[in-house]
Design an enzyme around this catalytic site. Structure first.
Site, PDB file in Angstrom:
ATOM      1  N   HIS A  24      -3.050   7.643   6.454  1.00 18.44           N
ATOM      2  CA  HIS A  24      -1.968   8.523   5.991  1.00 18.44           C
ATOM      3  C   HIS A  24      -2.515   9.879   5.533  1.00 18.44           C
ATOM      4  O   HIS A  24      -1.821  10.894   5.614  1.00 18.44           O
ATOM      5  CB  HIS A  24      -1.223   7.883   4.809  1.00 18.44           C
ATOM      6  CG  HIS A  24      -0.128   6.934   5.206  1.00 18.44           C
ATOM      7  ND1 HIS A  24       0.998   7.330   5.886  1.00 18.44           N
ATOM      8  CD2 HIS A  24       0.017   5.602   5.006  1.00 18.44           C
ATOM      9  CE1 HIS A  24       1.799   6.278   6.084  1.00 18.44           C
ATOM     10  NE2 HIS A  24       1.215   5.211   5.567  1.00 18.44           N
TER      11      HIS A  24
ATOM     12  N   CYS B 259       5.398  -0.017   7.584  1.00 10.96           N
ATOM     13  CA  CYS B 259       5.067   1.077   6.663  1.00 10.96           C
ATOM     14  C   CYS B 259       6.325   1.465   5.899  1.00 10.96           C
ATOM     15  O   CYS B 259       7.410   1.520   6.484  1.00 10.96           O
ATOM     16  CB  CYS B 259       4.555   2.265   7.473  1.00 10.96           C
ATOM     17  SG  CYS B 259       4.149   3.706   6.479  1.00 10.96           S
ATOM     18  N   LEU B 260       6.179   1.736   4.609  1.00  7.86           N
ATOM     19  CA  LEU B 260       7.330   2.112   3.788  1.00  7.86           C
ATOM     20  C   LEU B 260       8.004   3.384   4.302  1.00  7.86           C
ATOM     21  O   LEU B 260       9.184   3.597   4.058  1.00  7.86           O
ATOM     22  CB  LEU B 260       6.894   2.315   2.328  1.00  7.86           C
ATOM     23  CG  LEU B 260       6.342   1.075   1.612  1.00  7.86           C
ATOM     24  CD1 LEU B 260       5.925   1.434   0.196  1.00  7.86           C
ATOM     25  CD2 LEU B 260       7.352  -0.060   1.625  1.00  7.86           C
TER      26      LEU B 260
ATOM     27  N   GLY C  50       0.851  -1.189   0.000  1.00  8.97           N
ATOM     28  CA  GLY C  50       0.000   0.000   0.000  1.00  8.97           C
ATOM     29  C   GLY C  50       0.879   1.228   0.000  1.00  8.97           C
ATOM     30  O   GLY C  50       2.032   1.180   0.448  1.00  8.97           O
TER      31      GLY C  50
ATOM     32  N   GLN D 228       3.125   9.943   1.026  1.00  5.13           N
ATOM     33  CA  GLN D 228       4.383   9.198   1.153  1.00  5.13           C
ATOM     34  C   GLN D 228       5.336   9.467  -0.007  1.00  5.13           C
ATOM     35  O   GLN D 228       6.516   9.097   0.075  1.00  5.13           O
ATOM     36  CB  GLN D 228       4.109   7.697   1.253  1.00  5.13           C
ATOM     37  CG  GLN D 228       3.450   7.300   2.575  1.00  5.13           C
ATOM     38  CD  GLN D 228       3.268   5.798   2.652  1.00  5.13           C
ATOM     39  OE1 GLN D 228       2.279   5.276   2.152  1.00  5.13           O
ATOM     40  NE2 GLN D 228       4.217   5.109   3.254  1.00  5.13           N
TER      41      GLN D 228
ATOM     42  N   HIS E 233      -5.091   1.516   6.964  1.00  2.77           N
ATOM     43  CA  HIS E 233      -3.722   2.033   7.131  1.00  2.77           C
ATOM     44  C   HIS E 233      -3.449   3.156   6.121  1.00  2.77           C
ATOM     45  O   HIS E 233      -2.964   4.231   6.483  1.00  2.77           O
ATOM     46  CB  HIS E 233      -2.729   0.875   6.944  1.00  2.77           C
ATOM     47  CG  HIS E 233      -1.277   1.269   7.002  1.00  2.77           C
ATOM     48  ND1 HIS E 233      -0.398   0.723   7.919  1.00  2.77           N
ATOM     49  CD2 HIS E 233      -0.545   2.131   6.240  1.00  2.77           C
ATOM     50  CE1 HIS E 233       0.813   1.259   7.714  1.00  2.77           C
ATOM     51  NE2 HIS E 233       0.748   2.109   6.697  1.00  2.77           N
ATOM     52  N   GLU E 234      -3.802   2.907   4.856  1.00  8.46           N
ATOM     53  CA  GLU E 234      -3.509   3.912   3.823  1.00  8.46           C
ATOM     54  C   GLU E 234      -4.369   5.154   3.997  1.00  8.46           C
ATOM     55  O   GLU E 234      -3.885   6.279   3.831  1.00  8.46           O
ATOM     56  CB  GLU E 234      -3.691   3.316   2.424  1.00  8.46           C
ATOM     57  CG  GLU E 234      -2.749   2.153   2.107  1.00  8.46           C
ATOM     58  CD  GLU E 234      -1.302   2.409   2.460  1.00  8.46           C
ATOM     59  OE1 GLU E 234      -0.841   3.551   2.335  1.00  8.46           O
ATOM     60  OE2 GLU E 234      -0.626   1.453   2.889  1.00  8.46           O
TER      61      GLU E 234
HETATM   62 CO    CO Z   1       2.049   3.365   5.671  1.00  9.98          CO
END
Ligand code: CO
Length: 157
Positions: free
Chosen positions: A140, A94-95, A46, A51, A136-137
């Protein structure tokens, strides 16, 4: 398409609120294409526009389907969680927060209203893993990171 730099935890931008998308144009499509390529290059499931440094309400989720070989790539523009029910707790990463994983509580089921890249309005329900990824996304877009919702496991005796 191009791989964009991933904004890392500690950069203030990641904590800001994203603005709605109002133009469903080539610029948005290029952003979405780059987000997908960036997500894949980083081996994530995701990614949200902030991000890659863009404070707009756009996310991409790689969702489980009945066929483990064929996940679904879903783009969601201006997503809103319209309904949620149940609870589940599981590990997330998370990235933007490399190296950290912790248990997070999420709804077991969510219903999301969103638009696709052409601006068409869609409503879909997600459960289990797919409810985790979408929640989660979408977090953000409000500047919320997964570890804000960390569930500390009870001390073992
Ligand atoms: Co994330």
């Amino acid at each position: 398409m191009a791989i964009r730099d991933i904004v890392k935890d500690g950069e203030p931008l990641l904590r800001k609120k994203s603005r709605p998308v109002d133009a469903f144009d080539a610029k948005l499509w290029a952003l979405l294409d780059d987000m997908l390529e960036t997500m894949r290059a980083a081996d994530g499931v995701g990614i949200a526009a902030p991000q890659v440094g863009i404070l707009r309400q756009a996310v991409i989720c790689e969702l489980e389907t009945d066929d483990p070989e064929k996940p679904e790539i879903l783009e969601m523009i201006n997503p809103v969680i319209a309904k949620k029910s149940g609870k589940q707790v599981g590990p997330e990463g998370c990235l933007s927060v490399p190296g950290k994983r912790c248990d997070v509580q999420r709804p077991k089921n969510v219903t999301v209203r969103f638009q696709n890249r052409n601006g068409e309005k869609i409503e879909r329900a997600f459960s289990d893993f797919n409810a985790v990824v979408t929640s989660h996304e979408i977090d953000h877009l409000s500047g919320v990171l997964f570890y804000d919702k960390e569930v500390k496991s009870p001390k073992k005796k």
